[in-house]
Design an enzyme around this catalytic site. Structure first.
Site, PDB file in Angstrom:
ATOM      1  N   LYS A  53      15.789 -58.764  13.030  1.00  0.00           N
ATOM      2  CA  LYS A  53      16.104 -57.585  11.980  1.00  0.00           C
ATOM      3  C   LYS A  53      15.895 -57.939  10.560  1.00  0.00           C
ATOM      4  O   LYS A  53      15.343 -57.645   9.332  1.00  0.00           O
ATOM      5  CB  LYS A  53      16.930 -56.420  12.149  1.00  0.00           C
ATOM      6  CG  LYS A  53      16.284 -55.685  13.039  1.00  0.00           C
ATOM      7  CD  LYS A  53      17.600 -54.710  13.758  1.00  0.00           C
ATOM      8  CE  LYS A  53      17.418 -54.197  15.334  1.00  0.00           C
ATOM      9  NZ  LYS A  53      18.937 -53.157  15.909  1.00  0.00           N
ATOM     10  N   GLN A  97      24.085 -50.999  14.994  1.00  0.00           N
ATOM     11  CA  GLN A  97      23.714 -51.914  16.362  1.00  0.00           C
ATOM     12  C   GLN A  97      24.199 -51.607  17.607  1.00  0.00           C
ATOM     13  O   GLN A  97      25.894 -51.526  16.934  1.00  0.00           O
ATOM     14  CB  GLN A  97      23.678 -53.512  16.238  1.00  0.00           C
ATOM     15  CG  GLN A  97      23.123 -53.764  16.737  1.00  0.00           C
ATOM     16  CD  GLN A  97      21.808 -53.879  17.253  1.00  0.00           C
ATOM     17  OE1 GLN A  97      21.565 -54.114  16.330  1.00  0.00           O
ATOM     18  NE2 GLN A  97      21.435 -53.590  18.318  1.00  0.00           N
ATOM     19  N   ASP A 120      17.290 -45.680  12.415  1.00  0.00           N
ATOM     20  CA  ASP A 120      17.053 -45.426  14.103  1.00  0.00           C
ATOM     21  C   ASP A 120      16.863 -44.301  14.204  1.00  0.00           C
ATOM     22  O   ASP A 120      16.237 -43.465  15.662  1.00  0.00           O
ATOM     23  CB  ASP A 120      18.188 -46.315  14.449  1.00  0.00           C
ATOM     24  CG  ASP A 120      17.308 -46.462  15.578  1.00  0.00           C
ATOM     25  OD1 ASP A 120      16.555 -47.134  15.786  1.00  0.00           O
ATOM     26  OD2 ASP A 120      17.851 -46.824  17.052  1.00  0.00           O
TER      27      ASP A 120
END
Length: 287
Positions: A53, A97, A120
């Site tokens: 990422k 994460q 997200d």
């Protein structure tokens, strides 16, 4: 043989478009979009994902404000860090994460995110907008799946779509996105009976359960579109490690009309949609 749906190629195409747009917007607004990825502990898989990422951010011109924390960080400490990032004008997207260590409450941390910075798409506000069909930040992996279907010119409307898995990360949001595209959607989960009968009715099959190669050729009908979201590391008979999906690729690809490989299918699109979400959040501040 099935036509391979190339996630790497589409990711490269979209990232090039993102890079061009960021270059123009940075000149106009005086700064680049910013993304903060928060990682706790030293999980090797998570570390690899975070590195990918951060590399992708650098490639397209997104400023990275990633933070890596020791396993022992407390819930209260992480909440303070999230509050700081929520109030940092340089940061447009924040991603936590997953998975997190067991002593941390992931749901509470996600709920603490400023919804407009939820890169997200997992905050209840953004999931609610998905349910209502309103514009908003979308869950990255499901959004990547939809982009792959669109790029491959797969007609979704009126088709039977079967989703295997009901996680909040993939199964539920992809079912909602397919429904929004006018598919007839069935979700299969651990309590579903007669699974093979259901999967063999699918025109589009989305496998997202995290079990290696459990979707076999006798579970699909000819010309099914098969999207494999699973990423599983296994050891072969020689003891060598390799990545496989949830689908028995070699056999299913002889029956399906289209199929995504693992690796190189959905995975690259997840990172790309994260970049796209960050850009969307950045742009929403200015217009």
């Amino acid at each position: 043989m099935a036509k391979i749906i190339d996630g790497k190629a589409l990711a490269k195409k979209i990232q090039a478009e993102i890079s061009t747009e960021i270059a123009a917007l940075k000149h106009r607004y005086g700064r680049a979009p910013g993304l903060a990825v928060l990682m706790v502990g030293d999980n090797p898989a998570s570390a690899a994902y975070v590195k990918n990422k951060e590399t992708a951010c650098h490639k397209v011109g997104i400023a990275s404000f990633g933070k890596h924390f020791h396993q022992s960080i407390t819930q209260a400490e992480l909440e303070l860090i999230i509050d700081e990032l929520n109030n940092d004008d340089r940061v447009d997207g924040i991603l936590i994460q997953l998975p997190l260590p067991e002593h941390l409450d992931a749901i509470a941390l996600i709920n603490r995110l400023e919804p407009t910075k939820d890169a997200d798409g997992l905050h209840p506000n953004n999931l609610g907008k998905l349910v209502r069909g309103e514009p908003g930040l979308r869950s990255c992996t499901p959004a990547g799946v939809m982009a792959l279907l669109a790029e491959s010119q797969i007609d979704i409307e009126g088709k039977n779509a079967v989703v295997i898995g009901r996680s909040i990360l993939v199964g539920k949001p992809i079912a909602l996105m397919l429904l929004e595209a006018n598919a007839t959607v069935t979700i299969i989960h651990s309590r579903t009976k007669n699974i093979k009968e259901i999967t063999r009715q699918a025109d589009i099959l989305i496998a997202a359960i995290g079990k290696p190669e459990v979707i076999t050729s006798d579970m699909i009908k000819p010309d099914t579109v098969v999207i494999d979201v699973g990423i599983n590391r296994i050891n072969d008979h020689e003891g060598k490690s390799r990545l496989v999906g949830d689908v028995d690729y070699s056999n299913v690809s002889e029956i399906a009309s289209h199929i995504t490989p693992v690796p190189g299918g959905v995975g690259p699109m997840t990172v790309t949609m994260l970049l796209k979400n960050t850009l969307w959040a950045y742009k929403s501040k200015f217009f």
